[in-house]
Write an enzyme that holds these catalytic residues in place. Structure first.
Site, PDB file in Angstrom:
ATOM      1  N   ASP A 251       0.846  -1.204   0.000  1.00 53.07           N
ATOM      2  CA  ASP A 251       0.000   0.000   0.000  1.00 53.07           C
ATOM      3  C   ASP A 251       0.875   1.246   0.000  1.00 53.07           C
ATOM      4  OD1 ASP A 251      -2.328  -1.496   0.080  1.00 53.07           O
ATOM      5  OD2 ASP A 251      -2.403  -1.517   2.278  1.00 53.07           O
ATOM      6  N   TYR A 316       5.025  -9.661   7.824  1.00 55.41           N
ATOM      7  CA  TYR A 316       4.710  -8.244   8.029  1.00 55.41           C
ATOM      8  C   TYR A 316       4.937  -7.875   9.491  1.00 55.41           C
ATOM      9  CZ  TYR A 316       2.103  -8.915   3.676  1.00 55.41           C
ATOM     10  OH  TYR A 316       1.742  -9.218   2.385  1.00 55.41           O
ATOM     11  N   TYR A 387      -4.834  -9.691   2.716  1.00 55.74           N
ATOM     12  CA  TYR A 387      -4.837  -8.263   3.055  1.00 55.74           C
ATOM     13  C   TYR A 387      -4.647  -8.124   4.562  1.00 55.74           C
ATOM     14  CZ  TYR A 387      -6.690  -7.303  -1.630  1.00 55.74           C
ATOM     15  OH  TYR A 387      -6.860  -7.194  -2.994  1.00 55.74           O
TER      16      TYR A 387
END
Length: 426
Positions: A251, A316, A387
């Protein structure tokens, strides 16, 4: 003899130049040009006539030939089939091709021809007369003869498989255009800014032309990973533009601290041999993007397909600030997400540009660290395509299970980083 019979059929129509006469038998014998074939056949028929055989053809075909035993006074005419293209046009067109190519660096090239309607009709007429058994097309000969001249003048080689430049000669419109093979460069990048997208985003209102909405820039965002990487590459190659092809994307407000593989495609480069180490150093002057391992790729499209089809797991790191104090007793419940299947509908934030469907993804491993009573550090390893923000927020129930629901607490702010891409190509 079939060869003589077919040659006579053509020579009855009018004068046929050596190239066109030889082209009718272009698939016979190797090591000869069509011009040499045509001259041989013409001389043979002239000998037959001089020996006393009665052969009816247009006498203009023997202009310049001296007979011993018969009296023929041929007049000079233009070729019935090509209108003296090979005599009057081939060199002129070749020189125009060379003029077009002079600004480009290349090792290999290919010539392509679009015939005029008149030449196409004459070619069809020739085929109707003699068939295609030994025939070579007019396009093939034009391409080859122009190619010979270009090879001689430039020292470069014709290549049908993967030419650096394809030259299109349009005889109908009298134009010459170039299709320049893109230059493909592989590398890996880090995105260190939370304010730039991966690819260049053009203004949706003016489509890049410049308007009041974008203040004349034509851009939705003033910079991007692509723009930072392309700048020294376009300057060095004198390319027209670039396209970036990467293994996934992050993003705009997320950083990629891992090294993400990409291929940048330089469209219509004028210079193909550049110093990638120097370009890498120029790119790495940026505080927003870093690159490494830049190298030229011969089969760029195949590598792009490989990169695009990669489904590597990613790890992440998310710093999440919640609205309320975090219930420490519920933190252990996050372990339920280890190896959990996540049902995830297309996020609301991308629904305008992606189809609405439910996807099954997987959390491989999750760990956490409490920073303060409202802030949590999450380390999440997940399958490709999950996501992460929506795994945290729940996206109004469109992602289940989710961290917000487990903790019964709504996230207020998320700082997300990609810290590892697993199984990345070496």
């Amino acid at each position: 003899m079939k060869i003589i019979e077919n040659a006579i059929k053509l020579m009855k129509k009018g004068y046929v130049c050596d190239n066109c006469l030889g082209r009718a038998f272009g698939n016979l014998l190797s090591g000869y040009s069509n011009k040499e074939r045509g001259k041989t056949i013409r001389n043979l028929i002239a000998m037959l006539i001089d020996s006393g055989e009665k052969i009816e053809v247009d006498n203009s075909n023997f202009f310049g030939i001296k007979f011993r035993n018969v009296k023929i006074n041929p007049e000079k005419k233009s070729c019935y089939f090509c209108n003296d293209f090979f005599e009057n046009k081939i060199l002129e067109i070749s020189n125009r091709v060379l003029e077009k190519l002079k600004d480009y660096e290349f090792d290999t090239f290919l010539i392509g021809t679009k015939l005029s309607s008149d030449l196409m009709k004459k070619e069809e007429e020739m085929i109707e007369e003699i068939g295609i058994e030994f025939y070579e097309s007019l396009k093939s000969e034009i391409n080859r003869e122009i190619g010979k001249i270009v090879e001689k003048e430039t020292g470069k080689k014709m290549n049908r498989e993967k030419p650096d430049i394809t030259v299109i000669v349009d005889l109908e419109n009298g134009t010459i255009s170039l299709n320049v093979r893109s230059l493909f460069i592989y590398g890996e990048y880090q995105k260190l800014s939370r304010k730039i997208p991966q690819a260049t985003w053009y203004c949706p209102y003016c489509k890049g032309k410049g308007c009041e909405k974008c203040k004349g820039t034509g851009l939705l965002y003033p910079s991007s990973v692509q723009m930072i990487i392309e700048r020294p590459l376009l300057k060095a190659t004198k390319g027209k533009k670039s396209k970036i092809h990467a293994e996934g994307r992050e993003d705009i407000d997320a950083r990629c601290l891992a090294w993400r593989p990409f291929v940048i495609e330089i469209v219509k480069p004028k210079i193909r041999k550049i110093d990638l180490k120097k370009a890498e150093m120029e790119i790495n002057k940026s505080k927003k993007v870093k690159v490494r391992k830049l190298r030229f790729v011969e089969d760029g499209k195949q590598l792009i397909r490989k990169i695009k089809s990669s489904r590597n797991e990613k790890t992440y790191l998310a710093i999440v600030e919640f609205e309320d104090k975090i219930d420490k007793g519920k933190l252990k419940e996050l372990k339920k997400l280890n190896n959990a299947i996540i049902f995830q509908k297309t996020p609301l934030r991308v629904l305008a540009r992606r189809s609405d469907k439910e996807r099954k993804r997987k959390v491989i491993r999750i760990s956490y660290r409490l920073i303060n009573d409202k802030t949590l550090e999450l380390k999440i390893r997940a399958s490709a395509g999950l996501y992460i923000k929506e795994l945290i927020t729940g996206d109004n129930g469109r992602t289940k299970p989710n961290i917000s629901e487990i903790l019964n607490n709504k996230p207020k702010k998320i700082l997300l980083d990609v810290i590892k891409i697993h199984g990345v190509m070496k």
